[in-house]
Design an enzyme around this catalytic site. Structure first.
Site, short mmCIF file in Angstrom:
data_model
loop_
_atom_site.label_atom_id
_atom_site.label_comp_id
_atom_site.label_asym_id
_atom_site.label_seq_id
_atom_site.Cartn_x
_atom_site.Cartn_y
_atom_site.Cartn_z
N GLU A 195 0.89 -1.22 0.08
CA GLU A 195 0.12 0.05 -0.18
C GLU A 195 0.96 1.08 -0.03
O GLU A 195 2.06 1.37 0.37
CB GLU A 195 -0.97 -0.13 1.16
CG GLU A 195 -1.84 -1.16 1.31
CD GLU A 195 -2.87 -1.23 2.42
OE1 GLU A 195 -3.50 -0.17 2.49
OE2 GLU A 195 -3.08 -2.30 3.14
N MET A 211 -10.52 -4.05 0.20
CA MET A 211 -10.31 -3.76 1.75
C MET A 211 -11.48 -2.78 2.18
O MET A 211 -11.19 -1.66 2.47
CB MET A 211 -8.95 -3.14 2.09
CG MET A 211 -7.82 -4.15 1.80
SD MET A 211 -6.17 -3.56 2.09
CE MET A 211 -6.01 -2.35 0.89
N THR A 212 -12.57 -3.31 2.44
CA THR A 212 -13.75 -2.46 2.70
C THR A 212 -13.70 -2.09 4.30
O THR A 212 -14.61 -1.34 4.63
CB THR A 212 -15.25 -3.12 2.52
OG1 THR A 212 -15.33 -4.37 3.02
CG2 THR A 212 -15.05 -3.51 0.89
#
Length: 305
Positions: free
Chosen positions: A216, A279-280
């Site tokens: 990320e 990735m909620t």
């Protein structure tokens, strides 16, 4: 068992190819003594409870499971392959019947390992609901080494509950994701090869069945480099019988800028890896205050928008 009605042009071989069953097995089950003479309109019993499949180039456990509407775990139950679950071309696998009539739903959960006393009860409590348990995480260093973690209790309990343990690798450092660490790996094939070797060594030693890449805050201009890295890594992992997935930041359109979204190319990941984890839960995390981590109303609005 399935029932198949013979159509013009059918043969036992073509029917067998359709269902992934040997022609001889169809003939045996139906006690058909003249397999080269089928009658249009004839009903054949297809022994689909357990099928036989011959591994072809490019196959992985995930792609085979997806093709036949079953799961990796179900295939491994019938075919107790040793880790790291390497497939060879020409190998014959027993394939169970489809798990669900309308497809397979797979679920994933993350755990930050803290030892047996904490991890085992957690895994045991959610075991019936999970396909994968993602152990978060092995921190990738700029030299492609991995910071070790105490993941053995969680892996052991996951395996005992027929959950596939998934090894998570991240560019996490000092409380956040480090774009410079990701950049060091993405710009060096030598470091990538070293990382692949390190990942495989741990996965094979500890019994992981999949790898989740959670890089990320990658520099947006390195989007294509990230795609190329994933392409190389997927091939290496597949060569050793491991599934590979990525963790993707939630977005409702292809945002190509910004630290969290720009380098995550949804379309490319869909083509390259076996599956992705959206990735909620990004509205809350283990290091922040207590809150709802997946806001249902927001997700529904995004889905319909």
């Amino acid at each position: 068992m399935d029932i198949y009605v013979v159509k013009p042009g059918d043969s036992l071989w073509s029917i067998g190819q359709k269902y992934g069953v040997d022609a001889e097995e169809i003939a045996t089950v139906n006690k058909w003594k003249t397999p080269n003479r089928l009658i249009v309109g004839q009903a054949l019993v297809i022994p689909t409870a357990v099928r036989r499949y011959v591994v072809k180039p490019g196959d992985s456990l995930y792609t085979i499971a997806h093709r036949f509407g079953t799961t990796v775990e179900a295939i491994l139950t019938l075919n107790p392959l040793p880790a790291p679950y390497v497939l060879t071309i020409g190998q014959v696998l027993l394939i169970p019947a489809a798990t669900k009539q309308f497809g397979v739903v797979e679920t994933n959960g993350y755990i930050e390992p803290h030892g047996a006393d904490r991890d085992i009860p957690i895994v045991r409590s959610v075991g019936p609901d999970l396909t994968y348990l993602s152990v978060f995480s092995y921190h990738v260093q700029p030299d492609a080494s991995l910071v070790p973690i105490n993941d053995e209790p969680a892996i052991k309990e996951a395996t005992a509950n027929k959950i596939a343990p998934m090894m998570v690798i991240t560019n996490f450092e000092g409380g956040n994701f480090n774009p410079d660490t990701a950049s060091a790996i993405l710009t060096s094939k030598e470091l990538q090869d070293k990382l692949f070797t390190n990942v495989l060594a741990i996965a094979q030693e500890k019994g992981y069945r999949a790898v989740n890449v959670d890089f990320e805050r990658i520099y947006p201009q390195q989007r294509q480099l990230y795609n190329a890295f994933l392409t190389r890594m997927t091939q290496v992992m597949h060569d050793h019988g491991l599934l590979i997935s990525t963790a993707l930041a939630p977005k409702s359109f292809d945002i190509k800028t910004g630290a969290w979204h720009g380098a995550h190319d949804y379309a490319a990941h869909g083509r390259i890896v076996d599956f992705v984890v959206i990735m909620t839960y990004e509205w809350g995390w283990s290091g922040g205050p207590h809150c709802i981590i997946s806001i249902l109303d927001f997700l529904e609005n995004k889905k319909s928008g």
